[in-house]
Scaffold this motif. Structure first.
Motif, short mmCIF file in Angstrom:
data_model
loop_
_atom_site.label_atom_id
_atom_site.label_comp_id
_atom_site.label_asym_id
_atom_site.label_seq_id
_atom_site.Cartn_x
_atom_site.Cartn_y
_atom_site.Cartn_z
N ALA A 1 0.83 -1.21 0.00
CA ALA A 1 0.00 0.00 0.00
C ALA A 1 0.86 1.26 0.00
N LEU A 2 1.98 1.22 0.72
CA LEU A 2 2.88 2.36 0.75
C LEU A 2 3.51 2.62 -0.61
N VAL A 3 3.97 1.56 -1.26
CA VAL A 3 4.61 1.71 -2.57
C VAL A 3 3.61 2.21 -3.61
N VAL A 4 2.41 1.64 -3.61
CA VAL A 4 1.40 2.07 -4.58
C VAL A 4 1.00 3.52 -4.31
N GLY A 5 0.84 3.90 -3.07
CA GLY A 5 0.51 5.28 -2.73
C GLY A 5 1.60 6.25 -3.15
N LEU A 6 2.86 5.84 -2.98
CA LEU A 6 3.97 6.68 -3.39
C LEU A 6 4.01 6.85 -4.91
N ILE A 7 3.79 5.77 -5.64
CA ILE A 7 3.77 5.84 -7.10
C ILE A 7 2.63 6.74 -7.59
N ILE A 8 1.45 6.57 -7.00
CA ILE A 8 0.31 7.41 -7.40
C ILE A 8 0.58 8.87 -7.06
N SER A 9 1.22 9.14 -5.92
CA SER A 9 1.53 10.53 -5.55
C SER A 9 2.52 11.15 -6.52
N ILE A 10 3.51 10.38 -6.95
CA ILE A 10 4.48 10.89 -7.92
C ILE A 10 3.79 11.19 -9.24
N ILE A 11 2.90 10.30 -9.68
CA ILE A 11 2.16 10.53 -10.92
C ILE A 11 1.27 11.77 -10.79
N ALA B 1 1.76 14.33 -8.82
CA ALA B 1 2.60 15.53 -8.80
C ALA B 1 3.13 15.85 -10.19
N ALA B 2 3.45 14.83 -10.96
CA ALA B 2 3.99 15.06 -12.31
C ALA B 2 2.92 15.60 -13.26
N THR B 3 1.69 15.12 -13.11
CA THR B 3 0.62 15.54 -14.02
C THR B 3 -0.21 16.67 -13.45
N GLN B 4 0.06 17.08 -12.24
CA GLN B 4 -0.67 18.11 -11.53
C GLN B 4 -2.16 17.79 -11.40
N LEU B 5 -2.45 16.50 -11.31
CA LEU B 5 -3.81 16.05 -10.99
C LEU B 5 -3.90 15.94 -9.47
N GLN B 6 -4.69 16.75 -8.85
CA GLN B 6 -4.78 16.73 -7.40
C GLN B 6 -6.13 16.19 -6.93
N GLU B 7 -6.60 15.16 -7.57
CA GLU B 7 -7.85 14.52 -7.18
C GLU B 7 -7.60 13.62 -5.97
N GLN B 8 -8.31 13.86 -4.89
CA GLN B 8 -8.10 13.12 -3.65
C GLN B 8 -8.47 11.64 -3.77
N THR B 9 -9.52 11.35 -4.52
CA THR B 9 -10.01 9.98 -4.58
C THR B 9 -9.22 9.12 -5.56
N LEU B 10 -8.34 9.71 -6.34
CA LEU B 10 -7.60 8.96 -7.35
C LEU B 10 -6.66 7.93 -6.74
N SER B 11 -6.16 8.17 -5.57
CA SER B 11 -5.20 7.24 -4.97
C SER B 11 -5.87 6.08 -4.24
N PHE B 12 -7.14 6.18 -3.92
CA PHE B 12 -7.78 5.13 -3.13
C PHE B 12 -8.03 3.84 -3.91
N VAL B 13 -8.50 3.95 -5.12
CA VAL B 13 -8.85 2.74 -5.88
C VAL B 13 -7.63 1.88 -6.17
N PRO B 14 -6.51 2.43 -6.66
CA PRO B 14 -5.34 1.57 -6.86
C PRO B 14 -4.81 0.96 -5.57
N LYS B 15 -4.86 1.73 -4.47
CA LYS B 15 -4.40 1.19 -3.19
C LYS B 15 -5.28 0.05 -2.73
N ILE B 16 -6.58 0.20 -2.86
CA ILE B 16 -7.50 -0.86 -2.45
C ILE B 16 -7.28 -2.11 -3.29
#
Length: 87
Positions: free
Chosen positions: A28-38, A40-55
């Protein structure tokens, strides 16, 4: 029961917790870090975007590591029951 035996049981309990929870939390930590980097790189700041891949990653980790986790818990529980029966 001596203090040393109680501390040994506590230490083994903490190690079992780390063994059981570790793989799922690490994934979960690695997936969250990867999603956060993506994000930050794309400037998509959607809060719910990180939950589905982590789940999905956590569910996949439970499928892959579930047998190992269950066996670790069963071994610890059996040891505790044997210790209780020996009192």
């Amino acid at each position: 029961m001596s203090i040393e035996k109680v501390l040994d049981v506590l230490r083994e309990g903490f190690m079992t917790i780390l063994i059981v929870a570790g793989p799922t939390l690490a994934i979960a930590l690695v997936v969250g870090l990867i999603i956060s980097i993506i994000q930050a790189a794309t400037q998509l700041q959607e809060q719910t975007l990180s939950f589905v891949p982590k789940i999905l990653a956590v569910i996949g980790a439970l499928v892959v590591f579930g047998n190992f986790m269950l066996n670790a818990l069963i071994a610890y529980t059996e040891k505790i029951f044997e210790l209780i029966a020996g009192l």
